[in-house]
Design a protein around this motif. Structure first.
Motif, mmCIF file in Angstrom:
data_model
loop_
_atom_site.group_PDB
_atom_site.id
_atom_site.type_symbol
_atom_site.label_atom_id
_atom_site.label_comp_id
_atom_site.label_asym_id
_atom_site.label_seq_id
_atom_site.Cartn_x
_atom_site.Cartn_y
_atom_site.Cartn_z
ATOM 1 N N ALA A 194 9.815 -13.051 -1.816
ATOM 2 C CA ALA A 194 9.047 -11.743 -2.748
ATOM 3 C C ALA A 194 8.228 -10.904 -1.732
ATOM 4 O O ALA A 194 7.329 -11.601 -0.856
ATOM 5 N N GLY A 195 8.082 -9.722 -1.712
ATOM 6 C CA GLY A 195 7.064 -8.931 -1.157
ATOM 7 C C GLY A 195 5.674 -8.809 -2.009
ATOM 8 O O GLY A 195 4.928 -7.956 -1.851
ATOM 9 N N THR A 196 5.503 -10.091 -2.641
ATOM 10 C CA THR A 196 4.107 -10.060 -3.192
ATOM 11 C C THR A 196 2.845 -10.290 -2.258
ATOM 12 O O THR A 196 3.049 -11.031 -0.975
#
Length: 147
Positions: free
Chosen positions: A125-127
């Motif tokens: 994820a792009g977290t």
């Protein structure tokens, strides 16, 4: 020290030529003290920058989430680069004011720090916990960054 040798020089003569040499020596003494002060300020800023660079280098390999939790700073912008993203951080402007004199008006200058953090995405994820810091750069009034 220039002032000590100057005092001996001034007291050793009372002729007009000696007074002229003394005034030249006094002018040179003040100029040399001024120049040393400028170099000291520049050296001090270089030392502050070196300390800041060392503190920022400790974050290399750390996730953006960890950086944000340690410093309390949040990026205001990000842009893509070939190896990931560059996150942009800016501090609140610091205002410096020079008081007015008989010949100059009051001058106020605002300066802020811009911190750029280059990060690579480790997948998923792009977290913030997936972005790993690879390098930093800073410009401006960064002396008080919370790093």
């Amino acid at each position: 020290m220039p002032g000590e040798s100057l005092a001996v020089f001034v007291s050793s003569g009372s002729t007009g030529a000696a007074r002229q040499r003394a005034s030249i020596a006094i002018s040179f003494g003040f100029l040399s003290v001024f120049m040393v002060g400028c170099q000291t300020a520049q050296d001090r800023q270089l030392a502050i920058d070196a300390g800041m660079n060392a503190r920022l280098e400790r974050y290399n390999g750390v996730s953006m989430a960890e950086f944000q939790s340690r410093t309390g700073m949040l990026p205001i912008d990000a842009y893509p680069v070939s190896e990931g993203r560059v996150f942009v951080f800016r501090t609140v402007p610091v205002c410096m004011t020079l008081p007015a004199t008989n010949v100059t008006p009051m001058i106020t200058r605002a300066a802020l720090c811009q911190l750029l953090i280059r990060a690579a995405h480790k997948g998923g994820a792009g977290t913030a916990d997936k972005w790993i810091i690879k390098g930093t750069a800073h410009a401006g009034a960064c002396n008080n960054l919370p790093v």
